[in-house]
Design a protein around this motif. Structure first.
Motif, PDB file in Angstrom:
ATOM      1  N   LEU A  10       0.758  -1.289  -0.035  1.00 20.68           N
ATOM      2  CA  LEU A  10       0.038  -0.069  -0.072  1.00 20.68           C
ATOM      3  C   LEU A  10       0.671   1.280   0.074  1.00 20.68           C
ATOM      4  O   LEU A  10       0.802   2.147  -0.937  1.00 20.68           O
ATOM      5  N   PHE A  11       1.975   1.137   0.877  1.00 19.77           N
ATOM      6  CA  PHE A  11       2.766   2.464   1.044  1.00 19.77           C
ATOM      7  C   PHE A  11       3.504   2.698  -0.520  1.00 19.77           C
ATOM      8  O   PHE A  11       3.709   3.890  -0.930  1.00 19.77           O
ATOM      9  N   HIS A  12       3.802   1.533  -1.263  1.00 15.88           N
ATOM     10  CA  HIS A  12       4.402   1.871  -2.427  1.00 15.88           C
ATOM     11  C   HIS A  12       3.496   2.556  -3.319  1.00 15.88           C
ATOM     12  O   HIS A  12       3.830   3.379  -4.114  1.00 15.88           O
ATOM     13  N   SER A  13       2.173   1.962  -3.413  1.00 15.07           N
ATOM     14  CA  SER A  13       1.132   2.743  -4.285  1.00 15.07           C
ATOM     15  C   SER A  13       0.734   4.126  -4.050  1.00 15.07           C
ATOM     16  O   SER A  13       0.247   4.787  -4.861  1.00 15.07           O
ATOM     17  N   LEU A  14       1.160   4.732  -2.886  1.00 10.58           N
ATOM     18  CA  LEU A  14       0.802   6.053  -2.683  1.00 10.58           C
ATOM     19  C   LEU A  14       1.868   6.963  -2.986  1.00 10.58           C
ATOM     20  O   LEU A  14       1.592   8.119  -3.045  1.00 10.58           O
ATOM     21  N   HIS A  15       2.851   6.408  -3.777  1.00 10.05           N
ATOM     22  CA  HIS A  15       3.891   7.339  -4.321  1.00 10.05           C
ATOM     23  C   HIS A  15       3.786   7.617  -5.817  1.00 10.05           C
ATOM     24  O   HIS A  15       4.050   6.770  -6.577  1.00 10.05           O
ATOM     25  N   VAL A  16       3.078   8.606  -6.258  1.00  4.86           N
ATOM     26  CA  VAL A  16       2.584   8.932  -7.304  1.00  4.86           C
ATOM     27  C   VAL A  16       2.908  10.311  -7.705  1.00  4.86           C
ATOM     28  O   VAL A  16       2.728  11.296  -7.102  1.00  4.86           O
ATOM     29  N   ARG A  17       3.776  10.308  -8.883  1.00  2.00           N
ATOM     30  CA  ARG A  17       4.252  11.590  -9.487  1.00  2.00           C
ATOM     31  C   ARG A  17       3.289  12.255  -9.650  1.00  2.00           C
ATOM     32  O   ARG A  17       2.194  11.983 -10.343  1.00  2.00           O
ATOM     33  N   GLY A  18       3.094  13.636  -9.336  1.00  4.39           N
ATOM     34  CA  GLY A  18       2.271  14.629  -9.235  1.00  4.39           C
ATOM     35  C   GLY A  18       1.001  14.585  -8.431  1.00  4.39           C
ATOM     36  O   GLY A  18       0.224  15.391  -8.356  1.00  4.39           O
ATOM     37  N   GLU A  19       1.109  13.382  -7.438  1.00  4.06           N
ATOM     38  CA  GLU A  19      -0.017  13.343  -6.517  1.00  4.06           C
ATOM     39  C   GLU A  19       0.767  13.067  -5.143  1.00  4.06           C
ATOM     40  O   GLU A  19       0.644  12.043  -4.702  1.00  4.06           O
ATOM     41  N   PRO A  20       1.489  14.097  -4.591  1.00  7.03           N
ATOM     42  CA  PRO A  20       2.472  13.692  -3.436  1.00  7.03           C
ATOM     43  C   PRO A  20       1.705  13.244  -2.068  1.00  7.03           C
ATOM     44  O   PRO A  20       0.691  14.002  -1.946  1.00  7.03           O
ATOM     45  N   LEU A  21       2.210  12.140  -1.602  1.00  7.83           N
ATOM     46  CA  LEU A  21       2.001  11.678  -0.394  1.00  7.83           C
ATOM     47  C   LEU A  21       2.410  12.558   0.581  1.00  7.83           C
ATOM     48  O   LEU A  21       3.617  13.013   0.505  1.00  7.83           O
ATOM     49  N   VAL A  22       1.647  13.018   1.472  1.00  7.27           N
ATOM     50  CA  VAL A  22       2.060  14.172   2.664  1.00  7.27           C
ATOM     51  C   VAL A  22       2.485  13.304   3.870  1.00  7.27           C
ATOM     52  O   VAL A  22       1.426  12.746   4.119  1.00  7.27           O
ATOM     53  N   LEU A  23       3.516  13.360   4.274  1.00  7.28           N
ATOM     54  CA  LEU A  23       4.048  12.800   5.750  1.00  7.28           C
ATOM     55  C   LEU A  23       4.375  13.685   6.556  1.00  7.28           C
ATOM     56  O   LEU A  23       5.189  14.532   6.638  1.00  7.28           O
ATOM     57  N   PHE A  24       3.524  13.924   7.797  1.00  6.96           N
ATOM     58  CA  PHE A  24       3.699  14.898   8.779  1.00  6.96           C
ATOM     59  C   PHE A  24       4.372  14.254   9.881  1.00  6.96           C
ATOM     60  O   PHE A  24       3.747  13.548  10.785  1.00  6.96           O
ATOM     61  N   ASN A  25       5.335  14.536   9.980  1.00  7.41           N
ATOM     62  CA  ASN A  25       6.440  13.338  10.656  1.00  7.41           C
ATOM     63  C   ASN A  25       6.292  13.330  12.105  1.00  7.41           C
ATOM     64  O   ASN A  25       5.835  14.304  12.839  1.00  7.41           O
ATOM     65  N   ALA A  26       6.125  12.191  12.659  1.00  7.14           N
ATOM     66  CA  ALA A  26       5.816  11.929  14.321  1.00  7.14           C
ATOM     67  C   ALA A  26       7.053  11.593  14.961  1.00  7.14           C
ATOM     68  O   ALA A  26       8.116  11.228  14.291  1.00  7.14           O
ATOM     69  N   TRP A  27       6.783  11.514  16.275  1.00  6.07           N
ATOM     70  CA  TRP A  27       8.208  11.004  16.921  1.00  6.07           C
ATOM     71  C   TRP A  27       7.899  10.225  18.135  1.00  6.07           C
ATOM     72  O   TRP A  27       8.906   9.525  18.831  1.00  6.07           O
ATOM     73  N   ASP A  28       6.898   9.832  18.365  1.00  4.50           N
ATOM     74  CA  ASP A  28       6.234   8.821  19.482  1.00  4.50           C
ATOM     75  C   ASP A  28       4.830   8.293  19.146  1.00  4.50           C
ATOM     76  O   ASP A  28       4.315   8.652  18.189  1.00  4.50           O
ATOM     77  N   ALA A  29       4.417   7.547  19.897  1.00  2.00           N
ATOM     78  CA  ALA A  29       3.078   6.858  19.734  1.00  2.00           C
ATOM     79  C   ALA A  29       2.087   7.784  19.790  1.00  2.00           C
ATOM     80  O   ALA A  29       1.205   7.794  19.037  1.00  2.00           O
ATOM     81  N   GLY A  30       2.116   8.706  20.870  1.00  2.00           N
ATOM     82  CA  GLY A  30       0.943   9.786  20.774  1.00  2.00           C
ATOM     83  C   GLY A  30       0.938  10.624  19.659  1.00  2.00           C
ATOM     84  O   GLY A  30      -0.145  11.076  19.025  1.00  2.00           O
ATOM     85  N   SER A  31       2.042  11.080  19.221  1.00  2.00           N
ATOM     86  CA  SER A  31       2.200  12.318  18.078  1.00  2.00           C
ATOM     87  C   SER A  31       1.751  11.314  16.949  1.00  2.00           C
ATOM     88  O   SER A  31       1.107  11.877  15.772  1.00  2.00           O
TER      89      SER A  31
END
Length: 256
Positions: A10-31
């Protein structure tokens, strides 16, 4: 039941040129849970944020065992695919990098970042040396039977200030991208690049889907989509924003 490999695919499929996957980086379980509740499609850790949240400096100063324990807690806390920032791979040799990746897979990761600079001083590794490290990571994933998304980070654009970036640096990054693709990488992470023409050339010519980092000067999501970017990472921004809010809220509470 969704398996680790299902999440990887699924993660592979989310990488589409022109339709960027946004990753709002977390640092622990709560975030990670907070980001997941915002309808995120995947969770990514950022090494700087994880280190800072636990009292360490970035640059593999955070013990690997600690990083992996943190990863396990995040994977247990969310249903989404989780990719981990493994910095330079916590190893001097390709074999050691492969062992690190194997450990991350055992902890539940479906992807990782591996950068091509030395953690001690940020100098770039030789392209062939980094390709060997990425190849070892790919072998570890194959041995584990997981279609891990290996995001090859190149720090070419961290070698000079933004005003000195030029097309020669783009071509350097593209040369590395080709070698990294041949070694088994799935994506090219190019933090530090900010100018739209340079980003556009990277996205157009890279054999791998391009990931940029949101930072001052980088175009917004809509423009990055037009440029052909496939992934946008927020790096340490979310942690810094959260800590700024906490400091200001604490200051207001104490003053009141």
């Amino acid at each position: 039941m969704t398996t680790q490999n299902d999440k990887a695919r699924l993660f592979h499929s989310l990488h589409v040129r022109g339709e960027p996957l946004v990753l709002f980086n977390a640092w622990d379980a709560g975030s990670a849970r907070a980001v997941a509740e915002a309808d995120a499609r995947a969770i990514a850790t950022g090494s700087w944020s994880v280190a800072a949240a636990n009292g360490f400096k970035d640059g593999e100063c955070l013990p690997l065992a600690f990083a992996l324990d943190n990863l396990r807690r995040i994977v247990a806390a969310v249903e989404l695919p989780v990719t981990i920032d493994l910095e330079s791979g916590y190893g001097e040799t390709p074999g050691e990098v492969g062992a690190t990746v194997a450990a991350a897979l055992a902890a539940g990761a479906i992807g990782c970042n591996l950068e091509d600079s030395f953690p001690a001083d940020g100098r770039l590794r030789d392209t062939g040396e980094q390709a060997a490290r990425l190849a070892a990571a790919r072998r570890a994933a194959q041995d584990a039977g997981v279609a891990m998304f290996i995001n090859a980070r190149t720090d070419v654009f961290f070698q000079k200030p933004a005003e000195a970036h030029d097309m020669a640096m783009v071509e350097d990054a593209l040369e590395r991208a080709r070698a990294y693709a041949d070694a088994g990488a799935d994506g090219l992470f190019v933090p530090g690049v900010v100018a739209a023409p340079l980003i556009g050339r990277l996205a157009e010519a890279s054999p791998l889907p391009v990931n940029v980092m949101a930072m001052p000067g980088v175009p917004g999501r809509a423009r990055l989509a037009v440029l052909g970017v496939a992934r946008i990472s927020h790096g340490p921004g979310p942690y810094r924003g959260a800590m700024h809010w906490l400091t200001e809220a604490a200051r207001a509470a104490m003053a009141g």
